[in-house]
Scaffold this motif. Structure first.
Motif, PDB file in Angstrom:
ATOM      1  N   HIS A 196       0.838  -1.203   0.000  1.00  0.00           N
ATOM      2  CA  HIS A 196       0.000   0.000   0.000  1.00  0.00           C
ATOM      3  C   HIS A 196       0.871   1.250   0.000  1.00  0.00           C
ATOM      4  O   HIS A 196       2.055   1.217   0.365  1.00  0.00           O
ATOM      5  CB  HIS A 196      -0.956   0.012   1.197  1.00  0.00           C
ATOM      6  CG  HIS A 196      -0.325   0.427   2.490  1.00  0.00           C
ATOM      7  ND1 HIS A 196      -0.963   1.194   3.433  1.00  0.00           N
ATOM      8  CD2 HIS A 196       0.914   0.188   3.015  1.00  0.00           C
ATOM      9  CE1 HIS A 196      -0.183   1.406   4.462  1.00  0.00           C
ATOM     10  NE2 HIS A 196       0.958   0.804   4.244  1.00  0.00           N
TER      11      HIS A 196
ATOM     12  N   HIS B  75      -5.294   5.265   1.560  1.00  0.00           N
ATOM     13  CA  HIS B  75      -4.462   4.190   1.035  1.00  0.00           C
ATOM     14  C   HIS B  75      -4.719   3.939  -0.450  1.00  0.00           C
ATOM     15  O   HIS B  75      -5.859   3.985  -0.908  1.00  0.00           O
ATOM     16  CB  HIS B  75      -4.758   2.869   1.759  1.00  0.00           C
ATOM     17  CG  HIS B  75      -4.669   2.948   3.244  1.00  0.00           C
ATOM     18  ND1 HIS B  75      -3.576   2.492   3.957  1.00  0.00           N
ATOM     19  CD2 HIS B  75      -5.550   3.431   4.166  1.00  0.00           C
ATOM     20  CE1 HIS B  75      -3.801   2.671   5.253  1.00  0.00           C
ATOM     21  NE2 HIS B  75      -4.989   3.239   5.402  1.00  0.00           N
TER      22      HIS B  75
ATOM     23  N   LEU C  43       0.452   4.987   1.598  1.00  0.00           N
ATOM     24  CA  LEU C  43      -0.356   5.743   2.553  1.00  0.00           C
ATOM     25  C   LEU C  43      -0.078   7.231   2.382  1.00  0.00           C
ATOM     26  O   LEU C  43       1.072   7.672   2.431  1.00  0.00           O
ATOM     27  CB  LEU C  43      -0.025   5.303   3.986  1.00  0.00           C
ATOM     28  CG  LEU C  43      -0.781   6.015   5.108  1.00  0.00           C
ATOM     29  CD1 LEU C  43      -2.282   5.759   4.995  1.00  0.00           C
ATOM     30  CD2 LEU C  43      -0.264   5.560   6.471  1.00  0.00           C
TER      31      LEU C  43
ATOM     32  N   SER D 162       4.913   7.272   0.099  1.00  0.00           N
ATOM     33  CA  SER D 162       4.128   6.745   1.221  1.00  0.00           C
ATOM     34  C   SER D 162       4.627   7.291   2.554  1.00  0.00           C
ATOM     35  O   SER D 162       5.834   7.419   2.783  1.00  0.00           O
ATOM     36  CB  SER D 162       4.185   5.215   1.241  1.00  0.00           C
ATOM     37  OG  SER D 162       3.406   4.709   2.306  1.00  0.00           O
TER      38      SER D 162
ATOM     39  N   PHE E 276      -9.912  -1.115   5.134  1.00  0.00           N
ATOM     40  CA  PHE E 276      -8.798  -1.630   4.337  1.00  0.00           C
ATOM     41  C   PHE E 276      -9.086  -3.069   3.918  1.00  0.00           C
ATOM     42  O   PHE E 276      -8.900  -3.443   2.762  1.00  0.00           O
ATOM     43  CB  PHE E 276      -7.504  -1.564   5.155  1.00  0.00           C
ATOM     44  CG  PHE E 276      -6.260  -1.871   4.370  1.00  0.00           C
ATOM     45  CD1 PHE E 276      -5.454  -0.840   3.906  1.00  0.00           C
ATOM     46  CD2 PHE E 276      -5.884  -3.176   4.081  1.00  0.00           C
ATOM     47  CE1 PHE E 276      -4.299  -1.110   3.171  1.00  0.00           C
ATOM     48  CE2 PHE E 276      -4.742  -3.457   3.359  1.00  0.00           C
ATOM     49  CZ  PHE E 276      -3.950  -2.422   2.907  1.00  0.00           C
TER      50      PHE E 276
ATOM     51  N   ILE F 141      -3.930   0.633  -2.693  1.00  0.00           N
ATOM     52  CA  ILE F 141      -3.562  -0.752  -2.383  1.00  0.00           C
ATOM     53  C   ILE F 141      -3.289  -1.532  -3.670  1.00  0.00           C
ATOM     54  O   ILE F 141      -4.026  -1.417  -4.647  1.00  0.00           O
ATOM     55  CB  ILE F 141      -4.688  -1.451  -1.596  1.00  0.00           C
ATOM     56  CG1 ILE F 141      -5.081  -0.624  -0.382  1.00  0.00           C
ATOM     57  CG2 ILE F 141      -4.252  -2.847  -1.162  1.00  0.00           C
ATOM     58  CD1 ILE F 141      -6.361  -1.097   0.303  1.00  0.00           C
TER      59      ILE F 141
END
Length: 281
Positions: free
Chosen positions: A139, A222, A141, A175, A198, A224
């Motif tokens: 992921h 996120h 973030l 991220s 999530f 993913i």
């Protein structure tokens, strides 16, 4: 030859003594406190803990408590606690409980489950021994939704290895999560291990896909990428064999205890005093 044999035996004896001595942590008025004593003390409150792996300060604390226990035991004996009627009554209770517990353990240890019995149980109950579905995902973030959407827009035209490579590159660069240096790699996890938002999003993906919208959680937004998905499947017999044997032994033990209890009751003289009291009212 005889002299050599005697020498060898002496060496073995010395080695054996040194091994025992190495287990001694401290002596208190001639009484040894060993690593085994310390492990038993630790396991009483934390069964998975290992005394030898504790930090030095905690090892010292455990040893101090054991030293105090020896000293308090000596003091209690000096003051005649072991001569008091209450002590003797409690010792009888402990003796009875210990005897029953040891007898019970023997019955359980003596239960025998054959390989064929265990395999037959597995074949009949395969659906009870399932390995959970799992996923391996990455992921990216971000702190706000716009940045997350910009990442998705950058990635959405890519596929296959190109998508994965670019995702890893952006994860390292953009991220804010602790997995960023590893390209956003979250490793393998099962359903329910991640926060609900999530988890729902990642389990809806197919291998090699990314989420088409930012996924909001308490941690941020996120993006993913799903590396692999493994569906739930029966665990192999070898993986669960020991668990099955333990379960079948427990079942045997339960049946035997009920049968023995029934037989003993049928032969014993048992007077229910509550019934006699009720009859006189």
């Amino acid at each position: 030859m005889l002299k050599l044999a005697k020498t060898s035996l002496l060496a073995v004896a010395v080695m054996a003594t040194s091994v025992v001595a190495s287990d001694i942590l401290v002596t208190v008025n001639g009484k040894n406190i060993t690593k085994q004593d310390a492990q038993a003390f630790v396991a009483a409150s934390a069964p998975q803990a290992n005394f030898m792996e504790l930090p030095p300060a905690e090892k010292k604390m455990v040893t101090e408590r054991l030293v105090e226990k020896v000293l308090f035991t000596e003091l209690a004996a000096q003051e005649g606690i072991d001569k008091k009627p209450e002590f003797k009554r409690n010792m009888e209770k402990i003796r009875d409980e210990l005897m029953v517990n040891m007898w019970m353990k023997e019955q359980l240890d003596n239960a025998i489950v054959s390989e064929s019995e265990a395999k037959a149980f597995y074949d009949k109950n395969t659906d009870k021994f399932m390995e959970k579905a799992s996923m391996h995902a990455r992921h990216i973030l971000l702190e706000n939704e716009k940045d997350a959407q910009d990442i998705i827009d950058t990635l959405k035209s890519l596929k296959g290895e190109a998508l994965k490579a670019k995702f890893i590159e952006l994860a390292k660069a953009k991220s804010t999560g602790p997995s960023a240096p590893n390209g956003g790699d979250l490793g393998t996890f099962t359903q329910g291990q991640m926060v609900p938002e999530f988890s729902k999003a990642v389990w809806a993906l197919d291998k090699g896909q990314i989420t088409t919208k930012p996924v909001k959680t308490q941690f941020g937004y996120h993006v993913i990428y799903l590396e692999t998905k493994t569906e739930a499947k029966p665990a192999s017999y070898e993986k669960v064999k020991n668990n099955i044997i333990t379960l079948l032994k427990q079942q045997q033990f339960t049946v035997k205890i009920k049968e023995v209890a029934k037989e003993l009751k049928s032969k014993a003289k048992i007077v229910d005093m509550t019934e006699e009291v009720n009859a006189t009212k």
